[in-house]
Scaffold this motif. Sequence first.
Motif, PDB file in Angstrom:
ATOM      1  N   ASN A   2      45.337  27.341  35.501  1.00 23.53           N
ATOM      2  CA  ASN A   2      44.874  26.141  35.716  1.00 23.53           C
ATOM      3  C   ASN A   2      44.334  25.287  35.650  1.00 23.53           C
ATOM      4  O   ASN A   2      42.662  25.400  36.212  1.00 23.53           O
ATOM      5  CB  ASN A   2      45.988  25.545  37.123  1.00 23.53           C
ATOM      6  N   LYS A   3      44.176  23.970  34.956  1.00 21.47           N
ATOM      7  CA  LYS A   3      42.738  23.321  34.795  1.00 21.47           C
ATOM      8  C   LYS A   3      42.010  22.675  36.358  1.00 21.47           C
ATOM      9  O   LYS A   3      40.770  23.118  36.227  1.00 21.47           O
ATOM     10  CB  LYS A   3      43.062  22.210  33.672  1.00 21.47           C
ATOM     11  N   GLU A   4      43.034  22.164  37.218  1.00 22.63           N
ATOM     12  CA  GLU A   4      42.710  21.418  38.342  1.00 22.63           C
ATOM     13  C   GLU A   4      41.908  22.932  39.294  1.00 22.63           C
ATOM     14  O   GLU A   4      40.659  22.420  39.890  1.00 22.63           O
ATOM     15  CB  GLU A   4      43.749  21.491  38.449  1.00 22.63           C
ATOM     16  N   LEU A   5      42.477  24.534  38.769  1.00 18.35           N
ATOM     17  CA  LEU A   5      41.773  25.735  39.262  1.00 18.35           C
ATOM     18  C   LEU A   5      40.541  25.754  39.459  1.00 18.35           C
ATOM     19  O   LEU A   5      39.877  25.575  40.036  1.00 18.35           O
ATOM     20  CB  LEU A   5      42.799  26.455  39.542  1.00 18.35           C
ATOM     21  N   ILE A   6      40.181  25.922  37.555  1.00 22.23           N
ATOM     22  CA  ILE A   6      39.556  25.218  36.896  1.00 22.23           C
ATOM     23  C   ILE A   6      38.137  24.590  37.595  1.00 22.23           C
ATOM     24  O   ILE A   6      37.055  25.037  37.871  1.00 22.23           O
ATOM     25  CB  ILE A   6      38.943  25.576  35.234  1.00 22.23           C
ATOM     26  N   ARG A   7      38.232  23.315  37.433  1.00 25.54           N
ATOM     27  CA  ARG A   7      37.596  22.369  37.777  1.00 25.54           C
ATOM     28  C   ARG A   7      37.335  22.439  39.809  1.00 25.54           C
ATOM     29  O   ARG A   7      35.793  22.400  39.622  1.00 25.54           O
ATOM     30  CB  ARG A   7      38.182  20.808  38.243  1.00 25.54           C
ATOM     31  N   SER A   8      38.001  22.580  40.325  1.00 20.11           N
ATOM     32  CA  SER A   8      37.749  23.264  41.953  1.00 20.11           C
ATOM     33  C   SER A   8      36.847  24.322  42.183  1.00 20.11           C
ATOM     34  O   SER A   8      35.922  24.207  42.681  1.00 20.11           O
ATOM     35  CB  SER A   8      39.170  23.592  42.857  1.00 20.11           C
ATOM     36  N   LEU A   9      36.759  25.148  40.859  1.00 17.18           N
ATOM     37  CA  LEU A   9      36.237  26.115  41.088  1.00 17.18           C
ATOM     38  C   LEU A   9      34.445  25.915  40.576  1.00 17.18           C
ATOM     39  O   LEU A   9      33.900  26.353  40.897  1.00 17.18           O
ATOM     40  CB  LEU A   9      36.484  27.470  40.423  1.00 17.18           C
ATOM     41  N   ALA A  10      35.058  25.740  39.424  1.00 15.12           N
ATOM     42  CA  ALA A  10      32.872  25.009  39.126  1.00 15.12           C
ATOM     43  C   ALA A  10      32.761  24.359  39.926  1.00 15.12           C
ATOM     44  O   ALA A  10      31.299  23.944  40.179  1.00 15.12           O
ATOM     45  CB  ALA A  10      33.982  23.830  37.901  1.00 15.12           C
ATOM     46  N   TRP A  11      32.936  23.408  40.460  1.00 13.94           N
ATOM     47  CA  TRP A  11      32.561  22.000  42.013  1.00 13.94           C
ATOM     48  C   TRP A  11      31.606  23.329  42.303  1.00 13.94           C
ATOM     49  O   TRP A  11      30.550  22.694  43.573  1.00 13.94           O
ATOM     50  CB  TRP A  11      33.823  21.525  42.268  1.00 13.94           C
ATOM     51  N   ALA A  12      33.144  24.172  43.118  1.00  9.94           N
ATOM     52  CA  ALA A  12      32.624  25.317  44.370  1.00  9.94           C
ATOM     53  C   ALA A  12      31.189  25.771  44.065  1.00  9.94           C
ATOM     54  O   ALA A  12      30.346  25.794  44.238  1.00  9.94           O
ATOM     55  CB  ALA A  12      33.668  26.342  44.218  1.00  9.94           C
ATOM     56  N   GLY A  13      31.024  25.866  42.866  1.00 13.85           N
ATOM     57  CA  GLY A  13      30.163  26.880  41.974  1.00 13.85           C
ATOM     58  C   GLY A  13      28.758  26.438  41.739  1.00 13.85           C
ATOM     59  O   GLY A  13      27.281  26.750  42.329  1.00 13.85           O
ATOM     60  N   GLY A  14      28.718  24.899  41.409  1.00 11.00           N
ATOM     61  CA  GLY A  14      27.959  24.084  41.274  1.00 11.00           C
ATOM     62  C   GLY A  14      27.562  23.356  43.178  1.00 11.00           C
ATOM     63  O   GLY A  14      26.303  23.469  42.525  1.00 11.00           O
ATOM     64  N   ILE A  15      27.877  23.208  43.834  1.00 10.52           N
ATOM     65  CA  ILE A  15      27.489  23.401  45.044  1.00 10.52           C
ATOM     66  C   ILE A  15      26.585  24.466  45.869  1.00 10.52           C
ATOM     67  O   ILE A  15      25.856  24.184  46.229  1.00 10.52           O
ATOM     68  CB  ILE A  15      28.921  23.271  46.294  1.00 10.52           C
ATOM     69  N   ILE A  16      27.065  25.334  45.270  1.00 12.39           N
ATOM     70  CA  ILE A  16      26.528  26.587  45.711  1.00 12.39           C
ATOM     71  C   ILE A  16      25.350  27.204  44.921  1.00 12.39           C
ATOM     72  O   ILE A  16      24.347  27.199  45.776  1.00 12.39           O
ATOM     73  CB  ILE A  16      27.354  28.147  45.469  1.00 12.39           C
ATOM     74  N   ALA A  17      24.836  26.323  43.722  1.00 20.24           N
ATOM     75  CA  ALA A  17      23.907  26.545  42.529  1.00 20.24           C
ATOM     76  C   ALA A  17      22.599  25.972  43.157  1.00 20.24           C
ATOM     77  O   ALA A  17      22.074  25.731  43.313  1.00 20.24           O
ATOM     78  CB  ALA A  17      24.582  26.314  41.233  1.00 20.24           C
ATOM     79  N   LEU A  18      23.007  24.526  43.997  1.00 23.09           N
ATOM     80  CA  LEU A  18      22.778  23.256  44.305  1.00 23.09           C
ATOM     81  C   LEU A  18      22.000  23.925  45.637  1.00 23.09           C
ATOM     82  O   LEU A  18      20.747  23.603  45.788  1.00 23.09           O
ATOM     83  CB  LEU A  18      23.589  21.775  44.082  1.00 23.09           C
ATOM     84  N   ALA A  19      22.752  24.841  46.435  1.00 30.46           N
ATOM     85  CA  ALA A  19      22.562  24.611  47.836  1.00 30.46           C
ATOM     86  C   ALA A  19      21.835  26.122  47.412  1.00 30.46           C
ATOM     87  O   ALA A  19      19.986  25.758  48.003  1.00 30.46           O
ATOM     88  CB  ALA A  19      23.270  25.320  48.488  1.00 30.46           C
ATOM     89  N   LEU A  20      21.449  26.961  46.649  1.00 29.54           N
ATOM     90  CA  LEU A  20      20.639  28.221  46.170  1.00 29.54           C
ATOM     91  C   LEU A  20      19.441  27.122  45.577  1.00 29.54           C
ATOM     92  O   LEU A  20      18.409  28.077  46.102  1.00 29.54           O
ATOM     93  CB  LEU A  20      21.424  29.158  45.846  1.00 29.54           C
ATOM     94  N   GLY A  21      19.597  26.160  44.877  1.00 32.72           N
ATOM     95  CA  GLY A  21      18.419  26.119  43.633  1.00 32.72           C
ATOM     96  C   GLY A  21      17.880  25.608  45.184  1.00 32.72           C
ATOM     97  O   GLY A  21      16.358  25.053  44.883  1.00 32.72           O
TER      98      GLY A  21
END
Length: 124
Positions: A2-21
């Motif tokens: 599902n496109k919405e699921l992919i967008r949600s997972l992208a947001w989650a990955g981006g937030i985790i990447a921002l926190a780690l960075g």
Amino acid sequence: MNKELIRSLAWAGGIIALALGASFARRLGYIDQEMVIRLVIGINGIWIAWYGNRMPKTFLPNAGARRARRVASWAMVLSGLVYVGLFAFAPIQVAIIGGCGAVAAGMLVTLGYCLAPRSNAEAA
């Protein structure tokens, strides 16, 4: 998938990447602890505003449900932007209290709008 699921997972990955960075940049001495807090918590306001903007783009057959979704959408977008603005510019304690208050106010506006027609219909 599902496109919405992919967008949600992208947001989650981006937030985790921002926190780690941000944590890595703090460890190297480029930013301080307060900036890490502002970045990581502030991104949640952008996420709230983004989801609020996505809400009215889905189809609902009932006109009342569409109106309620528009109100909820505006409430989420505005409260998310206030949240981000406070975490960007206000002292951290004010940002925490004001940001949580803004999101809570957005939820109360939505709840009030959804319950108001129901109480008016019961009174009639």
